[in-house]
Design an enzyme around this catalytic site. Structure first.
Site, short mmCIF file in Angstrom:
data_model
loop_
_atom_site.label_atom_id
_atom_site.label_comp_id
_atom_site.label_asym_id
_atom_site.label_seq_id
_atom_site.Cartn_x
_atom_site.Cartn_y
_atom_site.Cartn_z
N TRP A 18 8.74 1.20 -3.29
CA TRP A 18 8.30 -0.19 -3.32
C TRP A 18 8.14 -0.65 -4.77
CZ3 TRP A 18 8.08 -3.27 0.85
CH2 TRP A 18 7.48 -4.53 0.70
N HIS A 48 2.28 6.03 -0.59
CA HIS A 48 3.22 5.29 0.26
C HIS A 48 4.67 5.65 -0.08
CE1 HIS A 48 -0.09 2.80 1.81
NE2 HIS A 48 -0.59 3.00 0.60
N HIS A 52 5.72 7.75 5.49
CA HIS A 52 4.27 7.85 5.25
C HIS A 52 3.50 7.03 6.28
CE1 HIS A 52 5.13 3.96 3.35
NE2 HIS A 52 3.85 3.69 3.53
N ASP A 54 0.06 4.36 6.97
CA ASP A 54 -0.93 3.46 6.39
C ASP A 54 -2.22 3.59 7.20
OD1 ASP A 54 0.97 2.43 4.68
OD2 ASP A 54 1.08 0.46 5.67
N HIS A 58 -5.74 0.17 3.89
CA HIS A 58 -4.63 -0.34 3.06
C HIS A 58 -4.68 -1.87 2.94
CE1 HIS A 58 -0.96 -0.32 0.89
NE2 HIS A 58 -0.13 -0.54 1.88
N HIS A 162 0.53 -6.49 8.28
CA HIS A 162 -0.34 -5.30 8.12
C HIS A 162 -1.71 -5.57 8.74
CE1 HIS A 162 2.39 -3.54 4.99
NE2 HIS A 162 1.83 -2.42 5.38
N GLU A 174 5.52 4.27 8.34
CA GLU A 174 6.56 3.53 7.63
C GLU A 174 7.55 4.51 7.01
OE1 GLU A 174 4.00 -0.37 6.21
OE2 GLU A 174 3.84 1.44 5.02
ZN LIG Z 1 2.46 1.98 3.39
#
Ligand SMILES: [Zn+2]
Length: 210
Positions: A18, A48, A52, A54, A58, A162, A174
């Protein structure tokens, strides 16, 4: 007995991440080929990275952390749902699938047709639109999995998606690679690290057809 299929993205130098997150780095501190008594590596990464999970923290300031994950959320029957939409996962498409309370649902989108082969982050990945996330929250599924780095979009519905999922107590996986996975019923095992006080954790995820 059917074989387990690994749906975990290989964790490697140069893997996509990301924008703004730290990239994955592995360093050899000791090497037998250089005369050291053993080989020893150091890694640095975002929680992340690649495949992974969350935790609620988060995107919820008082949300629960990774170690509160119930193993029930990540071990058991799971359904892989194919997504036609090449932009986002909307309520309208989800309505066709008779999704039930308590299900573990993984979305197989066009993301799995090649995005993971690239070292660059792809901004226009298929994500769960806010209305799709609200629908999953209403139904009350247990766990949701997506096949790129976020349940929400890069430009829109990042926060909203989210929050809608995490507020509903839905655990998020994710970064799955569902390239070898046909839609249908599976048994899933997805085990993140037992990281204390963290809002996410890398995980290993495998599926087996039932
Ligand atoms: Zn994440």
């Amino acid at each position: 007995m059917n074989n387990w299929i690994d749906v975990t993205v290989p964790v490697r130098t140069g893997m996509p991440y990301w924008p703004g997150d730290p990239e994955f780095v592995i360093k050899r501190l000791l090497e037998q080929s250089k005369g050291d008594m053993c080989t020893l590596s150091h890694i640095s990464l975002s929680v992340h990275t690649g495949t992974h999970m969350d935790a609620p923290l988060h995107f919820l300031p008082d949300g629960a952390t990774m170690e509160t994950l119930s193993l029930e959320a990540v071990i058991g029957p799971a359904r892989v749902i194919p997504i036609r939409d090449r932009k986002a996962i909307h309520r309208s498409e989800l309505l066709e699938h008779d999704i039930q309370r308590g299900e573990r649902i993984l979305f197989r989108t066009v993301n799995s047709d090649g995005l993971w082969a690239s070292d660059s982050f792809f901004e226009d990945f298929v994500y769960i639109a806010h209305d799709g996330a609200e629908y999953l929250a209403e139904v009350g599924i247990r766990t949701v999995g997506v096949d790129y780095l976020s349940v929400g979009g890069f430009r829109e519905d990042g926060v909203e998606t989210h929050q809608a999922l995490l507020r509903a107590g839905i655990w998020i996986v994710e970064g799955l690679d569902l390239g070898k996975i046909e839609p249908g019923a599976y048994e899933m095992v997805c085990l993140p690290l037992r990281l204390m006080d963290a809002e996410g954790s890398p995980a290993r995820a495998v599926l087996r057809k039932v």
